[in-house]
Design a protein around this motif. Structure first.
Motif, PDB file in Angstrom:
ATOM      1  N   ASP A  31       0.813  -1.209   0.000  1.00 39.36           N
ATOM      2  CA  ASP A  31       0.000   0.000   0.000  1.00 39.36           C
ATOM      3  C   ASP A  31       0.852   1.266   0.000  1.00 39.36           C
ATOM      4  O   ASP A  31       0.387   2.330  -0.399  1.00 39.36           O
ATOM      5  N   LEU A  32       2.091   1.147   0.451  1.00 35.98           N
ATOM      6  CA  LEU A  32       3.019   2.285   0.415  1.00 35.98           C
ATOM      7  C   LEU A  32       3.648   2.465  -0.970  1.00 35.98           C
ATOM      8  O   LEU A  32       4.346   3.430  -1.215  1.00 35.98           O
ATOM      9  N   GLY A  33       3.399   1.512  -1.865  1.00 42.87           N
ATOM     10  CA  GLY A  33       3.942   1.605  -3.220  1.00 42.87           C
ATOM     11  C   GLY A  33       4.951   0.529  -3.558  1.00 42.87           C
ATOM     12  O   GLY A  33       5.525   0.526  -4.646  1.00 42.87           O
ATOM     13  N   GLY A  34       5.188  -0.382  -2.621  1.00 46.05           N
ATOM     14  CA  GLY A  34       6.122  -1.475  -2.866  1.00 46.05           C
ATOM     15  C   GLY A  34       5.538  -2.512  -3.802  1.00 46.05           C
ATOM     16  O   GLY A  34       4.331  -2.600  -3.966  1.00 46.05           O
ATOM     17  N   GLY A  35       6.395  -3.288  -4.400  1.00 44.26           N
ATOM     18  CA  GLY A  35       5.995  -4.369  -5.281  1.00 44.26           C
ATOM     19  C   GLY A  35       6.873  -5.578  -5.051  1.00 44.26           C
ATOM     20  O   GLY A  35       7.787  -5.555  -4.221  1.00 44.26           O
ATOM     21  N   SER A  36       6.621  -6.637  -5.794  1.00 45.80           N
ATOM     22  CA  SER A  36       7.339  -7.889  -5.570  1.00 45.80           C
ATOM     23  C   SER A  36       8.848  -7.763  -5.812  1.00 45.80           C
ATOM     24  O   SER A  36       9.651  -8.311  -5.067  1.00 45.80           O
ATOM     25  N   LEU A  37       9.245  -7.025  -6.836  1.00 48.28           N
ATOM     26  CA  LEU A  37      10.683  -6.849  -7.081  1.00 48.28           C
ATOM     27  C   LEU A  37      11.330  -6.000  -5.990  1.00 48.28           C
ATOM     28  O   LEU A  37      12.461  -6.258  -5.583  1.00 48.28           O
ATOM     29  N   LEU A  38      10.597  -5.013  -5.500  1.00 48.19           N
ATOM     30  CA  LEU A  38      11.128  -4.189  -4.411  1.00 48.19           C
ATOM     31  C   LEU A  38      11.210  -4.979  -3.110  1.00 48.19           C
ATOM     32  O   LEU A  38      12.059  -4.706  -2.269  1.00 48.19           O
ATOM     33  N   LEU A  39      10.349  -5.972  -2.969  1.00 42.90           N
ATOM     34  CA  LEU A  39      10.397  -6.824  -1.782  1.00 42.90           C
ATOM     35  C   LEU A  39      11.721  -7.595  -1.737  1.00 42.90           C
ATOM     36  O   LEU A  39      12.323  -7.740  -0.675  1.00 42.90           O
ATOM     37  N   ILE A  40      12.180  -8.042  -2.879  1.00 44.16           N
ATOM     38  CA  ILE A  40      13.473  -8.733  -2.959  1.00 44.16           C
ATOM     39  C   ILE A  40      14.597  -7.770  -2.566  1.00 44.16           C
ATOM     40  O   ILE A  40      15.499  -8.118  -1.808  1.00 44.16           O
ATOM     41  N   LYS A  41      14.513  -6.548  -3.069  1.00 44.30           N
ATOM     42  CA  LYS A  41      15.513  -5.535  -2.724  1.00 44.30           C
ATOM     43  C   LYS A  41      15.467  -5.226  -1.229  1.00 44.30           C
ATOM     44  O   LYS A  41      16.500  -5.026  -0.591  1.00 44.30           O
ATOM     45  N   LEU A  42      14.264  -5.209  -0.652  1.00 42.46           N
ATOM     46  CA  LEU A  42      14.099  -4.939   0.773  1.00 42.46           C
ATOM     47  C   LEU A  42      14.795  -6.007   1.611  1.00 42.46           C
ATOM     48  O   LEU A  42      15.465  -5.686   2.594  1.00 42.46           O
ATOM     49  N   VAL A  43      14.650  -7.259   1.235  1.00 38.04           N
ATOM     50  CA  VAL A  43      15.322  -8.354   1.948  1.00 38.04           C
ATOM     51  C   VAL A  43      16.827  -8.102   1.960  1.00 38.04           C
ATOM     52  O   VAL A  43      17.481  -8.206   3.003  1.00 38.04           O
ATOM     53  N   ASP A  44      17.378  -7.750   0.812  1.00 37.41           N
ATOM     54  CA  ASP A  44      18.818  -7.490   0.704  1.00 37.41           C
ATOM     55  C   ASP A  44      19.241  -6.296   1.545  1.00 37.41           C
ATOM     56  O   ASP A  44      20.261  -6.341   2.233  1.00 37.41           O
ATOM     57  N   ARG A  45      18.481  -5.221   1.504  1.00 34.38           N
ATOM     58  CA  ARG A  45      18.841  -4.013   2.254  1.00 34.38           C
ATOM     59  C   ARG A  45      18.740  -4.223   3.760  1.00 34.38           C
ATOM     60  O   ARG A  45      19.569  -3.717   4.511  1.00 34.38           O
TER      61      ARG A  45
END
Length: 84
Positions: A31-45
């Motif tokens: 709902d904040l604008g994240g998506g599935s590809l950004l979720l992968i980036k979030l795990v890494d960060r």
């Protein structure tokens, strides 16, 4: 060491590409604008910046900052549990 909401919020904001003032700890990542590809980036960060070893399933299950931080802080300390 406990996970801090502010630290996680800063990473979420940077990954999604929004200002920290736009992040509500009770709002779902998507709902904040994240998506599935950004979720992968979030795990890494989260791992690189805070040393949090998590995965996509955990972030889907605990999809707000408040839920995720509460869940992570309830886990036994990795050093005490022997998890790596």
């Amino acid at each position: 060491m406990p996970v801090q909401e502010q630290d996680v919020a800063q990473i979420w904001a940077e990954v999604i590409g929004i200002g920290i003032d736009e992040v509500d700890v009770e709002t779902n990542f998507f709902d904040l604008g994240g998506g599935s590809l950004l979720l992968i980036k979030l795990v890494d960060r989260l791992h690189a910046d805070l040393g949090i070893e998590t995965n996509i399933v955990e972030l889907l299950e605990y999809s707000t900052i408040a839920e995720f931080v509460s869940y992570r802080n309830a886990l036994p300390d990795e050093a005490e549990s022997g998890r790596r």
